[in-house]
Design a protein around this motif. Structure first.
Motif, PDB file in Angstrom:
ATOM      1  N   ARG A 281      12.895  38.655  83.422  1.00  0.00           N
ATOM      2  CA  ARG A 281      12.522  37.277  83.068  1.00  0.00           C
ATOM      3  C   ARG A 281      13.771  36.403  82.900  1.00  0.00           C
ATOM      4  N   PRO A 282      14.505  36.197  84.010  1.00  0.00           N
ATOM      5  CA  PRO A 282      15.784  35.463  83.902  1.00  0.00           C
ATOM      6  C   PRO A 282      15.612  34.016  83.442  1.00  0.00           C
ATOM      7  N   GLU A 283      14.401  33.471  83.626  1.00  0.00           N
ATOM      8  CA  GLU A 283      14.187  32.084  83.179  1.00  0.00           C
ATOM      9  C   GLU A 283      14.155  31.981  81.651  1.00  0.00           C
ATOM     10  N   LEU A 284      13.883  33.117  80.986  1.00  0.00           N
ATOM     11  CA  LEU A 284      13.746  33.092  79.528  1.00  0.00           C
ATOM     12  C   LEU A 284      14.923  33.746  78.804  1.00  0.00           C
ATOM     13  N   ARG A 286      18.936  35.416  78.759  1.00  0.00           N
ATOM     14  CA  ARG A 286      20.274  35.514  79.354  1.00  0.00           C
ATOM     15  C   ARG A 286      21.017  36.639  78.641  1.00  0.00           C
ATOM     16  N   PRO A 304      16.702  30.356  75.851  1.00  0.00           N
ATOM     17  CA  PRO A 304      17.361  29.135  76.348  1.00  0.00           C
ATOM     18  C   PRO A 304      18.007  28.273  75.264  1.00  0.00           C
TER      19      PRO A 304
END
Ligand code: PMP
Length: 358
Positions: A281-284, A286, A304
């Motif tokens: 889940r790279p959008e959520l 790091r 984020p």
């Protein structure tokens, strides 16, 4: 019961805690508590010797190396190491890969001549990786080269330990000793504060080559000399008896579950599952640690923004997970997944990572 992801003092095996409770009441059938004993008594001496023998067996420490159990934590070794080995007219090298490696360097710089073998600090002040093989300046004249094998704050780890040739390699392994097999013969010295994988805080394990003890300084106060502690079999001063006795229970458990290779296999799987869930889940999420430097005992990640981190922590807390807040200097989320955090515990966190709505 809570699921404990604190980075240290960290979770210990339940069975060791229960045996420690017995020791607090009646130690080894003596009818008095472990904290009421003489450290010169047969019961305690036997237990301490057992703890040392268990550590020797688990890590296959060769006869060339002595094992000391000293009071204090890793920071005592930041000073004791250069006090003993950084003799006048010599210099030591330090690889700087994070806060603790830097702290060890600073303490040595206070005492003598130290040089930087590598520094992976990023322009933003953080650390994301350990040096690659060609990046480490190994000066053959250094009395030792110091690394921190696992960077507890940043979640980076020397997955491959460097080959320093004839220069004694010294490692602060506070947050990964006993988490994977190591070839102790390659090290001049290893030290680890106990409070991650070994036992309660208050004791630090020092595994040191005997010839380095012989070469160490004799013109420093006795209490700081490795040679004195070696001669007295770690009973020069009154040891942190409760911590050492509990360490013995932890180490017995480590043997019972198959030793360091078995422990490593589970640790590998725990890390694999966590990183896979985060990477999915790279959008959520790091993960700041560079891929080839990712630690198998400390996993750090960020949502984020700080609000996202806070919501994640609140949900984790609702599910009975504690200790996930990132270090005060970097923020984010940090999970200590040391030896005694189970695969089931990690799966609970994986489930949260996979299902969290952000
Ligand atoms: N080195 C490392 C890698 C650590 O993680 C820590 C503590 N978290 C220390 C040194 C300092 O240990 P202590 O508090 O026992 O001095």
């Amino acid at each position: 019961m809570k699921i404990n992801f604190t980075v240290g003092p960290a979770a210990l095996p339940r069975i060791a805690i229960e045996r420690a409770r017995e020791d607090l009441v009646d130690f080894e059938g003596t009818g008095i508590s472990v904290v009421e004993q003489s450290h010169r008594g047969a019961a305690y001496e036997r237990v301490q010797a057992e703890a040392i023998a268990l550590l020797r067996g688990l890590l296959a420490v060769p006869d060339t190396h002595d094992i000391l159990l000293l009071s204090g934590g890793a920071r005592t070794q930041f000073a004791m190491l250069p006090l003993n080995l950084l003799t006048p007219g010599t210099f030591a090298s330090y690889a700087i890969t994070g806060y603790w490696a830097r702290s060890a360097y600073d303490e040595a710089a206070f005492l003598g001549d130290v040089r930087i073998a590598a520094d992976t600090r990023e322009p933003d002040g953080g650390y994301r990786r350990v040096p690659g093989p060609g990046e480490l300046a190994i000066d053959r004249d250094a009395v030792y080269l110091h690394i921190c094998s696992n960077n507890t704050i940043y979640g980076t780890q020397w997955r491959e330990l460097p080959d320093t040739g004839a220069v004694p390699l010294v490692a602060d392994m506070t947050s990964d000793l006993l988490s994977r097999p190591i070839d102790v013969a390659r090290f001049g010295m290893i030290y680890a504060a106990a409070q991650k994988n070994l036992g309660p805080a208050g004791v630090v394990a020092v595994i040191i080559r005997k010839d380095l003890i012989e070469r160490s300084r004799q013109d420093i106060p006795k209490v700081w000399r490795y040679a004195i502690h070696s001669q007295h079999k770690s009973l020069y001063y009154t040891p942190t008896m409760f911590a050492v006795a509990t360490m013995r229970h932890v180490l017995e458990h480590a043997v019972a579950i198959g030793g360091v290779s078995a422990i490593e296999a589970t640790n590998r799987e725990k890390a694999r599952r966590l990183y896979a869930a985060l990477d999915a889940r790279p959008e959520l999420y790091r993960v700041p640690a560079a891929e080839d430097s990712r630690s198998h005992t400390i996993v750090t990640f960020f949502l984020p923004d700080a609000d996202g981190d806070a919501r994640f922590l609140a949900e984790a807390s609702r599910r009975g997970m504690v200790g996930l807040k990132g270090h005060r200097t970097v923020g984010g989320i940090r999970a200590g997944i040391y030896n005694w955090v189970s695969l089931d515990d990690v799966d609970a966190l994986v489930e949260l990572i996979a299902g969290f709505r952000g």
